[in-house]
Design a protein around this motif. Structure first.
Motif: not given
Length: 136
Positions: A94-102, A104-109
């Motif tokens: 879950t952790v790596s998939r979640f961070h990948h989606q973050v 991918h969706l440009l939600l990192k900030p």
């Protein structure tokens, strides 16, 4: 002395990889570096052992709260983002998939700001539970 909540939150963000303490006398957060020389590590350990009542070890907040933090972030997003993030939190990895989606969706900030706020709230609660004076 008062502990700085931002400093404590930053230490909590690393609590899965670095042991930390609060020095109650000085109001400082102490993080043990992985690359500290053995002599320096022993020096810190002996100082704390000699004066143990003035040091409180920091909990591993990342391992304890990471899933809850990711889920809270996902649930705070708009419908499309929320669905994708919550799906990433299912099953193993879950952790790596979640961070990948973050990313991918440009939600990192937005994720970084949410995480900082979340950890600051955890730091505030921890200080209150341990009767530690703090400053915002």
């Amino acid at each position: 002395m008062k502990v700085d909540l931002n400093e404590l939150a930053a230490a909590f963000a690393q609590s899965d990889v670095r042991q930390g303490y609060v020095d109650l006398r000085q109001g400082k957060v102490i993080l043990m570096d992985e690359d500290m020389a053995e002599e320096d590590t022993l020096h810190h350990a002996f100082d704390m052992e000699d004066d143990w009542e003035h040091y409180i070890p920091l909990p591993n907040v990342v391992d304890e709260d990471e899933y809850a933090m990711m889920k809270a972030f996902a649930e705070a997003q708009s419908e499309g983002f929320r669905t994708r993030l919550l799906e990433a939190l299912q099953g193993t990895g879950t952790v790596s998939r979640f961070h990948h989606q973050v990313r991918h969706l440009l939600l990192k900030p937005a994720w970084e700001e949410f995480k900082l706020t979340y950890l600051r709230d955890v730091a505030r609660d921890w200080c209150e539970e341990n009767d530690i004076a703090y400053e915002e």
